[in-house]
Design an enzyme around this catalytic site. Structure first.
Site, short mmCIF file in Angstrom:
data_model
loop_
_atom_site.label_atom_id
_atom_site.label_comp_id
_atom_site.label_asym_id
_atom_site.label_seq_id
_atom_site.Cartn_x
_atom_site.Cartn_y
_atom_site.Cartn_z
N PRO A 112 0.84 -1.21 0.00
CA PRO A 112 0.00 0.00 0.00
C PRO A 112 0.87 1.26 0.00
CG PRO A 112 -0.11 -1.16 2.13
CD PRO A 112 0.65 -2.04 1.20
N ALA A 170 -1.00 -0.85 11.61
CA ALA A 170 0.45 -0.65 11.74
C ALA A 170 0.81 0.83 11.81
CB ALA A 170 1.15 -1.30 10.53
N TYR A 204 -0.64 4.44 13.55
CA TYR A 204 -1.95 5.06 13.33
C TYR A 204 -2.94 4.52 14.37
CZ TYR A 204 0.24 6.77 9.07
OH TYR A 204 1.09 7.39 8.20
C1 LIG Z 1 5.24 6.64 -1.08
C2 LIG Z 1 4.92 5.65 0.01
C3 LIG Z 1 3.65 5.66 0.58
C4 LIG Z 1 3.31 4.69 1.55
N1 LIG Z 1 2.02 4.66 2.02
C5 LIG Z 1 1.65 3.61 2.81
C6 LIG Z 1 0.28 3.40 3.12
O1 LIG Z 1 -0.61 4.13 2.66
N2 LIG Z 1 -0.04 2.35 3.92
C7 LIG Z 1 0.92 1.51 4.41
O2 LIG Z 1 0.58 0.56 5.14
N3 LIG Z 1 2.22 1.68 4.12
C8 LIG Z 1 2.60 2.69 3.30
N4 LIG Z 1 3.91 2.80 2.93
C9 LIG Z 1 4.88 1.79 3.38
C10 LIG Z 1 5.02 0.70 2.32
O3 LIG Z 1 3.81 -0.05 2.20
C11 LIG Z 1 6.18 -0.26 2.67
O4 LIG Z 1 5.88 -0.90 3.89
C12 LIG Z 1 7.51 0.47 2.77
O5 LIG Z 1 7.70 1.28 1.63
C13 LIG Z 1 8.68 -0.50 2.89
O6 LIG Z 1 8.77 -1.31 1.76
P1 LIG Z 1 9.92 -1.08 0.64
O7 LIG Z 1 11.23 -1.18 1.36
O8 LIG Z 1 9.68 -2.19 -0.35
O9 LIG Z 1 9.70 0.28 0.07
C14 LIG Z 1 4.27 3.76 1.99
C15 LIG Z 1 5.55 3.81 1.43
C16 LIG Z 1 5.88 4.71 0.44
C17 LIG Z 1 7.25 4.67 -0.17
#
Ligand SMILES: Cc1cc2nc3c(=O)[nH]c(=O)nc-3n(C[C@H](O)[C@H](O)[C@H](O)COP(=O)(O)O)c2cc1C
Length: 356
Positions: free
Chosen positions: A25, A178, A181
């Protein structure tokens, strides 16, 4: 032996995932006014499905028009117009062979009153997050303590949003528990100092999450997925361990395992990090406490890290790699050398330029 081939299929309840790779997400802040994401933001999700992801999560959708919102331009899914905007996206994701899951949350004390119609921030206890609001540079306000009315009202927002997602045809719904929030605020003694039925022991701190899960499950048909995301870190409390110990974390996971959930999504900064002064990762500690399918996320960016992550989870989610690289799934299949993107790279998520 766990199946560590990213391209093996996986049966999740009544669905067969074509591989183990999902789009995490990601909030895009592209929905000012009508709370409907910009066309290119919706198209981005469809394109990730067309390019091979098995599972596509929406950005976190806020659950009400009052106090849930934490960032400008967030999406909602409670009106017919919003449902009508998502329905073709969901259909196109399905047409491309992937599952769609709507993630929803309430920001609680991380909400931002200026972007919330109620002009009010609410949380389990009158405690503000430690860090400042990154968008304003100002401290978060001290929230109002949620009354019994607020608790019921907020749960209704989760239910209404889940109903919107069901009407739009989503294959699954995720409750965002998580990142510090609202639900996470109830779970953690760091932010929950209540002395009523919603605070104190783990069982009492867990109660709000349970009530949300039960109320939402009642409106989500049994042939759709219900998942829960959990983490030991918070966006505005990034250095804090939200759970006090391995035992506390695992007690909460055990409780989640007893709920009508279909998977648990574990969010980490780095899937390989050892947690709670143990020699075990978050995925491993989660596995010890539940038989639910596990999704794991955090610095999983190439074939080697995907395979390593699949040793302790059924599905991997990628955020930044899938945000920045439209061909990530194909590149993994080809075993290409791939970059590990940093937080700054992800700022493109919030620009008006369409992402490839
Ligand atoms: C631009 C952006 C927006 C994110 N928005 C959410 C979100 O709306 N909900 C959520 O649970 N995590 C959100 N995250 C966290 C990601 O789901 C993920 O857990 C995090 O980027 C780590 O994974 P990665 O190392 O593959 O980037 C967001 C991350 C990024 C980069």
């Amino acid at each position: 032996m766990p199946e560590t081939d990213p391209f093996s299929s996986f049966v999740l309840k009544n669905f067969r995932l074509r591989n183990r790779l999902g789009v995490a997400p990601m909030t895009r802040m592209s929905s000012p006014g009508d709370s409907i994401p910009r066309r290119d933001v919706l198209d981005f999700l469809v394109r990730r499905a067309q390019n091979g992801a098995a599972l596509v999560y929406t950005e976190a959708i806020v659950t009400d028009y009052e106090s849930a919102q934490g960032y400008p331009g967030q999406a909602r899914l409670t009106t017919q117009r919003q449902i009508d905007a998502w329905a073709p996206v969901v259909a196109a994701i399905r047409e491309a062979g992937a599952l769609s899951v709507m993630q929803m949350f309430h920001c609680g004390r991380m909400a931002w009153p200026a972007v919330n119609p109620a002009g009010r921030s609410i949380a389990p206890s009158a405690l503000a997050p430690r860090q400042k609001n990154p968008l304003t540079g100002e401290p978060y306000p001290v929230p109002d303590i949620m009354s019994p009315f607020d608790i019921g009202h907020v749960i209704t927002g989760f239910v209404e949003t889940a109903r919107g997602a069901v009407a739009a045809g989503f294959d699954g719904i995720e409750i965002h528990g998580a990142h510090g929030y609202l639900i996470s605020q109830f779970l953690s003694a760091y932010s929950n100092q209540r002395s009523d039925d919603y605070g104190g022991s783990v069982a009492k701190r867990y109660r709000f999450a349970r009530e949300v899960i039960q109320a939402v499950r009642a409106v989500v048909p049994t042939d759709r997925l219900l998942t829960f995301r959990i983490s030991n870190w918070g966006v505005a409390d990034s250095q804090v361990s939200l759970f006090e110990s391995r035992a506390e974390y695992q007690e909460i996971v055990r409780r989640l395992g007893a709920e009508p959930l279909d998977a648990i999504s574990v969010s980490t900064y780095d899937f390989q990090s050892k947690a709670f002064d143990t020699d075990r990762s978050m995925a491993q500690l989660t596995r010890e406490a539940t038989d639910l399918p596990i999704m794991i996320c955090g610095r999983i960016f190439d074939r080697a890290t995907v395979q390593a992550a699949l040793a302790d989870a059924e599905i991997v989610l990628s955020g930044k790699s899938l945000l920045l690289n439209p061909d990530w799934v194909a590149d993994l299949r080809a075993g290409k050398k791939l970059p590990l993107y940093g937080a700054e790279d992800a700022n493109v998520a919030y620009t008006e330029e369409p992402l490839p």
